[in-house]
Design a protein around this motif. Structure first.
Motif, short mmCIF file in Angstrom:
data_model
loop_
_atom_site.label_atom_id
_atom_site.label_comp_id
_atom_site.label_asym_id
_atom_site.label_seq_id
_atom_site.Cartn_x
_atom_site.Cartn_y
_atom_site.Cartn_z
N THR A 8 6.92 3.94 5.50
CA THR A 8 6.13 4.68 6.49
C THR A 8 6.87 4.86 7.81
O THR A 8 6.94 5.97 8.34
CB THR A 8 4.79 3.96 6.74
OG1 THR A 8 4.18 3.76 5.48
CG2 THR A 8 3.88 4.79 7.60
N VAL B 297 5.24 5.86 1.75
CA VAL B 297 4.56 7.14 1.65
C VAL B 297 5.27 8.05 0.66
O VAL B 297 6.50 8.10 0.61
CB VAL B 297 4.51 7.88 3.00
CG1 VAL B 297 3.58 9.07 2.92
CG2 VAL B 297 4.10 6.96 4.12
N THR C 6 0.85 -1.18 0.00
CA THR C 6 0.00 0.00 0.00
C THR C 6 0.89 1.24 0.00
O THR C 6 1.75 1.39 0.86
CB THR C 6 -0.91 0.02 1.24
OG1 THR C 6 -1.72 -1.14 1.22
CG2 THR C 6 -1.81 1.24 1.22
N VAL D 85 -2.50 7.39 6.98
CA VAL D 85 -1.27 6.90 6.36
C VAL D 85 -0.48 6.04 7.34
O VAL D 85 -0.06 4.92 7.04
CB VAL D 85 -0.39 8.08 5.89
CG1 VAL D 85 0.99 7.60 5.50
CG2 VAL D 85 -1.04 8.76 4.72
N CYS E 47 -0.43 2.37 5.52
CA CYS E 47 0.45 2.31 4.34
C CYS E 47 1.81 1.70 4.64
O CYS E 47 2.32 1.81 5.76
CB CYS E 47 0.64 3.72 3.78
SG CYS E 47 -0.89 4.43 3.21
N GLY F 43 0.92 5.28 0.22
CA GLY F 43 0.12 6.46 0.58
C GLY F 43 0.65 7.67 -0.16
O GLY F 43 1.85 7.86 -0.24
#
Lengths: 358, 329
Positions: free
Chosen positions: B243, B229, B39, B222, B226, B41
């Protein structure tokens, strides 16, 4: 301490009409039996999710939406029963800041017109000195003198909210209802506006009723917090108490659900399931029982009244049996962040000093 | 972010808007990548270009006034910016799913929720009639909509905000996308509902192994959801990191200011740090660093030359001449 604002049993029901005859077929119980006090220069936060009635509370106590029942006293004077002419005088003392300043400012009026109107109307300025008063007002709210000739659409969101604040501040009120004043703003701008509101309160001793859904902002702004669920206050406490020992399961889940801006602190899995029930047909008993993790038979039939527990008022049958320890590790931002911030602030300070050439 | 070949790779993307005879550069030279099962962000404040970036991946920026002025968007090897419209249409809602901020405006109000899912299923997966309807009910059940068998025939206005967002997620996921783009998926929702939706998205990502690109302004979201980022400011990437590294060791003055400005629910009150000034409007052509006008460390070089994104440590990239900040103190 004598209270500046006393709200007792404030209730607002909206009739629901159907059919050609517009017969009343039901009522939305937006606000039910809400009581609270606000002292001079104090901030009371009203917290809840959308549809819980928190905005209606703010509007009802200013008579922008006439309440169904209850009483509101400002400095001992009963506000809700005053005739229109008297009410106009009281309005000087009670102002409101809205969430969306764009929708609440007249797009055809310049900032100067918008701000001069209340000053002249309430006799706080004469046509001769209105310009000076206006300039002072703009400066107080962090705006520049040349902003006066501009229209609302020429401003950014944060500046527009400053105009909204200036308009509320123009009449030197004792009480300002802030209805989600920073929810529509970006984080860095939000911080500016939160600080501005705090400064103004210190300077002028204004009492705020601060309506918000954001518990983090509330923690920074408020002295006391009232948590509203489906039109009723379910918990009211001083801010430190509320965050250290939340008594109502709804308060606990609100605090737990807010995502922490720190990857080391994982937020618990979704603490409550389901949606807010309809205010048209609130559940019997405790309104929170369909979503409550600890509801029992009694909660389904008997509505808990607000009762005092320490310095917390709470409406829950099991408030004194509940696990009080919230997972509170006061972990501030990382050390490196603090260090860097210090470097930036030091640099900013020297820069202001020298005004170095570009 | 350095696992295998990324599923999505954005390279030096540049998006212009032609408005009233001027060119406004909404996105200038943005690069990042997302791998399967990760993931990413994308954070920034309004006007930083994060939504234009996510719309560009679906090629949904209206042209005109928008124009893809440069760069590439590689999805599984294909450059989406040069793909014919017909193939692009197959990807949208097929291998790339998208969740928008306001489900009321992105769902069609005159069709039932079920009909919208069935349409997508029949276009992309060839599922028709009863089978498609059953699959739609299954999906609505999967995203946690109560009594899906009857809700499937509800119109969007009959649902609450959280329920609508669940339908939107079911719609985005109905053809098992490889990439899910979520643009502020929980911004319009209450915190308790937001927690439910984020949980749901996390579970679905684990089950399907899709790559997720989450666009948000909320540093809390976030931090909680996540792996990596990207911080954007005024159309550019200013910092990019895993992150944990970003939150423990923010480097760019903008990132530092942003993190310090967030009021914290888990710490006692104090005065909030602010970033003075505001984001420069996109029509002001800046030569140097876009943040220079608000940055206390800015010097003549910052105002003249735009800093490139450079590697500070493993996977941590910063576009700042002054980084690491300690050295400047």
């Amino acid at each position: 301490m004598s209270q500046m604002l006393e709200v007792r049993n404030l209730t607002k029901h909206f009739p629901v009409r159907r059919g050609v005859l517009r017969r009343v077929i039901g009522k939305v119980q937006a606000v039910n039996d809400v009581s609270f006090d606000v002292a001079k220069g104090e901030t009371l936060a009203i917290v809840g999710e959308s549809g819980c009635g928190k905005s209606t509370i703010g509007r009802a106590l200013l008579r922008l939406t006439p309440p169904t029942a209850g009483s509101v006293r400002l400095n001992g004077e009963y506000v809700l029963t005053l005739p229109t002419a008297e009410m106009r005088k009281i309005r000087r003392q009670m102002q409101i800041i809205f969430q969306d300043p764009y929708a609440s400012l007249n797009p055809r009026m310049t900032v100067a017109d918008t701000l001069a109107e209340p000053l002249l109307l309430h006799g706080l300025a004469t046509p001769a000195d209105v310009q000076d008063k206006l300039a002072a007002l703009l400066e107080t709210c962090g705006l520049q003198p040349w902003h006066a000739g501009r229209y609302p659409h020429e401003f950014s969101g944060g500046q527009r909210q400053r105009v909204g604040i200036a308009r509320a501040l123009a009449t030197r009120p004792q009480l300002i209802v802030c209805d989600e004043p920073v929810s529509a703003l970006d984080v860095s701008v939000q911080a500016q506006i939160v600080n501005l509101l705090c400064d103004l309160q210190q300077e002028f001793g204004i009492g705020y009723v601060f309506i918000s859904h954001d518990l983090a902002v509330v923690r920074h702004m408020a002295r006391r917090v009232a948590v509203v669920y489906l039109g009723r206050i379910v918990e009211e406490a001083p801010v430190a108490t509320l965050f250290a020992t939340p008594r109502h399961p709804y308060t606990r889940s609100l605090i737990a659900a807010a995502p922490r801006p720190d990857p080391r602190q994982k937020t618990a899995r979704a603490p409550v399931q389901g949606d807010l029930p309809s205010a048209l047909a609130p559940p019997p008993g405790c309104a929170f029982h369909p979503r409550c993790p600890m509801a029992e038979a009694r909660c389904r039939t008997e509505r808990p009244e607000l009762r005092l527990l320490g310095d917390t008022k709470v409406a829950c049958h099991f408030a004194d049996e509940t696990p009080v320890a919230s997972t509170q590790s006061d972990s501030a931002a990382s050390d490196l962040l603090q260090q860097r911030l210090a470097v930036l602030e030091a640099a900013r300070a020297t820069k202001c000093h020298e005004k170095e050439p570009a | 972010m350095n696992d295998a070949a990324p599923l999505l790779e954005v390279r030096h993307l540049q998006v212009d808007f032609h408005v009233g005879g001027t060119v406004q550069r909404a996105v200038q030279g943005v690069s990042f990548s997302v791998a399967r099962g990760r993931t990413l962000g994308v954070v920034g404040e309004s006007g930083c270009g994060k939504s234009v970036t996510s719309l560009s991946i679906m090629r949904l920026v209206p042209q005109p006034p928008g124009q893809y002025a440069g760069g590439q968007i590689l999805f599984d090897g294909d450059d989406l910016l040069s793909l014919p419209e017909r193939r692009m249409r197959d990807l949208r809602g097929g291998r790339i799913g998208m969740i928008f901020q306001e489900p009321m405006t992105s769902l069609n109000p005159v069709y039932t929720c079920g009909a919208q899912i069935v349409e997508s299923l029949s276009v992309h997966s060839g599922l028709k009639g009863k089978a498609a309807r059953e699959r739609a009910i299954e999906l609505l059940d999967l995203v946690g909509l109560p009594s899906p068998a009857s809700r499937v025939d509800d119109y969007p206005h009959q649902l609450s905000g959280g329920q609508r967002q669940r339908v939107m997620i079911a719609l985005a996921l109905c053809n098992d996308p490889d990439l899910l783009i979520a643009d502020e998926p929980t911004t319009a929702l209450d915190v308790t509902i937001q927690a439910q939706i984020l949980d749901l998205m996390g579970n679905l990502r684990e089950r399907t192994g899709a790559a997720v690109m989450l666009v948000t302004h909320d540093l809390g979201v976030v931090a909680q959801t996540c792996d990596d980022v990207v911080v954007m400011y005024a159309g550019r990437v200013v910092e990019q990191a895993p992150t944990a590294a970003l939150f423990a060791d923010p480097q760019h003055p903008y990132t530092v200011g942003l993190m310090a400005a967030v009021p914290r629910i888990d710490a006692a009150a104090g005065r909030l740090a602010t970033i003075p000034g505001s984001v420069p409007p996109p029509w002001i052509e800046a030569k140097g660093c876009r943040f220079a006008s608000r940055c206390p460390l800015a010097d003549t070089r910052c105002r003249a030359e735009s800093p490139p994104l450079r590697d500070l440590s493993a996977g941590h990239h910063v576009a700042c001449w002054k980084a690491p900040i300690e050295a400047a103190a």
